[in-house]
Design an enzyme around this catalytic site. Structure first.
Site, PDB file in Angstrom:
ATOM      1  N   LYS A 163      48.429  48.780  47.706  1.00 31.40           N
ATOM      2  CA  LYS A 163      48.676  47.065  47.785  1.00 31.40           C
ATOM      3  C   LYS A 163      49.641  46.916  49.040  1.00 31.40           C
ATOM      4  O   LYS A 163      49.317  46.118  49.910  1.00 31.40           O
ATOM      5  CB  LYS A 163      48.629  46.292  46.753  1.00 31.40           C
ATOM      6  CG  LYS A 163      47.395  46.186  45.840  1.00 31.40           C
ATOM      7  CD  LYS A 163      47.701  45.225  44.735  1.00 31.40           C
ATOM      8  CE  LYS A 163      46.336  45.140  43.756  1.00 31.40           C
ATOM      9  NZ  LYS A 163      46.567  44.142  42.665  1.00 31.40           N
ATOM     10  N   LYS A 181      36.535  52.857  43.373  1.00 31.29           N
ATOM     11  CA  LYS A 181      36.131  52.171  42.088  1.00 31.29           C
ATOM     12  C   LYS A 181      35.602  50.811  42.327  1.00 31.29           C
ATOM     13  O   LYS A 181      36.006  50.175  43.358  1.00 31.29           O
ATOM     14  CB  LYS A 181      37.582  52.032  41.039  1.00 31.29           C
ATOM     15  CG  LYS A 181      38.560  51.085  41.494  1.00 31.29           C
ATOM     16  CD  LYS A 181      39.538  50.705  40.591  1.00 31.29           C
ATOM     17  CE  LYS A 181      40.524  49.813  41.249  1.00 31.29           C
ATOM     18  NZ  LYS A 181      41.558  49.382  40.340  1.00 31.29           N
ATOM     19  N   LYS A 236      37.192  44.026  42.542  1.00 31.41           N
ATOM     20  CA  LYS A 236      37.103  42.790  42.891  1.00 31.41           C
ATOM     21  C   LYS A 236      37.555  42.643  44.418  1.00 31.41           C
ATOM     22  O   LYS A 236      37.215  41.643  45.121  1.00 31.41           O
ATOM     23  CB  LYS A 236      37.560  41.581  41.959  1.00 31.41           C
ATOM     24  CG  LYS A 236      39.129  41.905  42.063  1.00 31.41           C
ATOM     25  CD  LYS A 236      39.755  41.633  40.603  1.00 31.41           C
ATOM     26  CE  LYS A 236      41.139  42.398  40.456  1.00 31.41           C
ATOM     27  NZ  LYS A 236      41.396  42.641  39.232  1.00 31.41           N
TER      28      LYS A 236
HETATM   29  P1  TYM Z   1      42.332  44.273  35.970  1.00 32.05           P
HETATM   30  O1  TYM Z   1      42.275  42.769  35.487  1.00 32.05           O
HETATM   31  O2  TYM Z   1      42.261  44.593  37.107  1.00 32.05           O
HETATM   32  O3  TYM Z   1      41.167  44.933  34.849  1.00 32.05           O
HETATM   33  C1  TYM Z   1      40.939  44.739  33.840  1.00 32.05           C
HETATM   34  C2  TYM Z   1      40.476  45.931  32.926  1.00 32.05           C
HETATM   35  O4  TYM Z   1      39.416  46.514  33.568  1.00 32.05           O
HETATM   36  C3  TYM Z   1      39.343  47.807  34.006  1.00 32.05           C
HETATM   37  N1  TYM Z   1      38.896  48.050  35.074  1.00 32.05           N
HETATM   38  C4  TYM Z   1      37.763  49.270  35.369  1.00 32.05           C
HETATM   39  N2  TYM Z   1      37.456  50.204  34.311  1.00 32.05           N
HETATM   40  C5  TYM Z   1      36.506  50.906  34.628  1.00 32.05           C
HETATM   41  N3  TYM Z   1      35.916  51.094  36.033  1.00 32.05           N
HETATM   42  C6  TYM Z   1      36.357  49.898  37.077  1.00 32.05           C
HETATM   43  N4  TYM Z   1      35.784  50.182  38.224  1.00 32.05           N
HETATM   44  C7  TYM Z   1      37.433  49.218  36.625  1.00 32.05           C
HETATM   45  N5  TYM Z   1      38.086  48.160  37.287  1.00 32.05           N
HETATM   46  C8  TYM Z   1      38.894  47.506  36.266  1.00 32.05           C
HETATM   47  C9  TYM Z   1      40.823  48.041  33.914  1.00 32.05           C
HETATM   48  O5  TYM Z   1      41.452  49.348  33.690  1.00 32.05           O
HETATM   49  C10 TYM Z   1      41.402  47.085  32.959  1.00 32.05           C
HETATM   50  O6  TYM Z   1      41.458  47.877  31.805  1.00 32.05           O
HETATM   51  N6  TYM Z   1      47.119  45.421  34.967  1.00 32.05           N
HETATM   52  C11 TYM Z   1      45.982  44.983  34.334  1.00 32.05           C
HETATM   53  C12 TYM Z   1      45.860  43.972  33.266  1.00 32.05           C
HETATM   54  C13 TYM Z   1      47.140  43.862  32.328  1.00 32.05           C
HETATM   55  C14 TYM Z   1      47.029  44.816  31.069  1.00 32.05           C
HETATM   56  C15 TYM Z   1      48.393  44.435  30.411  1.00 32.05           C
HETATM   57  C16 TYM Z   1      46.100  45.735  30.588  1.00 32.05           C
HETATM   58  C17 TYM Z   1      48.228  43.121  32.351  1.00 32.05           C
HETATM   59  N7  TYM Z   1      48.783  43.552  31.233  1.00 32.05           N
HETATM   60  C18 TYM Z   1      48.667  45.093  29.400  1.00 32.05           C
HETATM   61  C19 TYM Z   1      46.575  46.365  29.431  1.00 32.05           C
HETATM   62  C20 TYM Z   1      47.636  46.077  28.814  1.00 32.05           C
HETATM   63  C21 TYM Z   1      45.134  44.717  35.453  1.00 32.05           C
HETATM   64  O7  TYM Z   1      45.154  44.153  36.643  1.00 32.05           O
HETATM   65  O8  TYM Z   1      43.633  44.851  35.063  1.00 32.05           O
END
Ligand code: TYM
Length: 330
Positions: free
Chosen positions: A112, A195, A198
């Site tokens: 990023k 992947k 968004k």
């Molecule tokens: P975020 O908001 O980007 O994504 C949420 C969840 O969706 C999963 N994910 C995917 N899984 C499979 N294929 C994809 N293309 C794909 N895109 C997204 C992500 O792996 C995630 O599980 N940092 C985290 C949010 C967070 C978090 C936490 C998660 C903050 N604190 C504590 C677990 C525990 C995030 O940005 O996810």
């Protein structure tokens, strides 16, 4: 019961197929077995400098989609991160045991910050994984179900928990990631080597839960395949078809083998129609229920407040111990 924690950023009005398959479906399946915390991580979303009104709307919409997809707010603790001040407070403590180089090696940060350039990269983005560690450690979490892209952040969380425990005495449970091989990564329909995200340049390969089913159908019918015209799972040679098979399987609950058998000798058009039906039959009720929930924001806010109170109680306990251990005057 063992404790489960997971979260998503409210970075869009709608969740996408990757969020649903990589995370939300696991969340629903696991909520009976675990004392589960499902968080809408609005503080994390600040790292992409959202418009304030949009952030508010997206936070409600994300919470509504959790419920609509099957998270039961009377069983699981479904709440908004900023409603529990201990997240930001513990994160400050953890910042002081995190190495500058260690944080700088996080690949999401590197990607990023390279994309934004140094002047548009914030300190918030840099310490993002430390806040994530605080989220998890506050609840003495045993398991964290996430997609593959969060693996490195989970490793950092485990390192920080272990480091804190050995420096200040046992304080945190060291959590285990739960990353399911088959569904850990859903790919962009137009670029099946990247992947689904968004933040992709184009939305042509992105399937959103709240989009019109016709829009999603069109995107699926246009998904990139290959010219080999045989339906089988082969991630290397046939990334597009394999991605469609993964999605079909996750949305229908059927095995990839069963789907491959059914479609043997048929064309990609048929397979795609099957995917469209499977995706729409899962998404349509979620979409309808989400819109209903968003029609009554006062009731939604009430649910979130009740759950935040539950989360606060647990989080405060852990924070008090951590503050004490590092020597803050109580
Ligand atoms: P975020 O908001 O980007 O994504 C949420 C969840 O969706 C999963 N994910 C995917 N899984 C499979 N294929 C994809 N293309 C794909 N895109 C997204 C992500 O792996 C995630 O599980 N940092 C985290 C949010 C967070 C978090 C936490 C998660 C903050 N604190 C504590 C677990 C525990 C995030 O940005 O996810």
């Amino acid at each position: 019961k063992p404790v489960l924690f997971s979260g998503m950023q409210p970075s869009n009005d709608s969740l996408h197929l990757g969020n649903v398959v990589g995370a939300l479906q696991q969340w629903v399946a696991l909520q009976e077995e675990y004392d589960a915390y499902y968080c809408v991580v609005d503080l994390h979303a600040l790292t992409s400098s959202p418009n304030p009104d949009e952030l508010r709307a997206r936070t409600r919409s994300t919470a509504a989609q959790y419920i609509a997809a099957g998270i039961d707010p009377s069983k699981s603790t479904l709440y908004v991160q900023s409603h529990v001040p201990a997240h930001a407070q513990l994160s400050w403590v953890l910042n002081n045991i995190t190495g500058f180089g260690e944080a700088g090696r996080m690949t999401q940060f590197k990607d990023k910050s390279a994309r934004f350039g140094a002047d548009s990269t914030t300190v918030g983005l840099f310490t993002y994984p430390v806040l994530m560690a605080a989220d998890i450690l506050l609840y003495q979490t045993d398991v964290v179900p996430v997609g593959e892209d969060q693996r490195q952040h989970l490793e950092l969380t485990r390192d920080l928990a272990g480091r804190f425990n050995s420096r200040f005495g046992d304080t945190f449970v060291v959590p285990e990631p739960v990353i399911l091989k088959e569904t850990a990564k859903i790919y962009d329909l137009q670029h099946p080597d990247a992947k689904m995200s968004k933040s992709a340049d184009s939305e042509a390969g992105l399937i959103k839960v709240l989009d019109d089913p016709k829009v999603n159908a069109k995107k699926i019918m246009r998904a990139v395949t290959d010219d080999d015209a045989s339906i089988r799972f082969d991630r290397e040679a046939k990334p597009g078809v394999s991605n469609l098979l993964t999605i079909f399987s996750a949305m229908s609950g059927r095995s990839i083998d069963a789907i491959v058998d059914e479609y043997a000798g048929r064309g990609y058009g048929d397979l795609k129609k099957g995917v469209v039906e499977a995706v729409n039959s899962v998404f349509e009720p979620v979409r309808a229920r989400t819109l209903e929930l968003l029609d009554d924001p006062a009731e939604l806010d009430r649910l979130l407040a009740v759950n935040a109170a539950k989360a606060n109680e647990q989080a405060e306990k852990t924070l008090a111990v951590a503050y004490e251990r590092v020597g803050l005057l109580r």
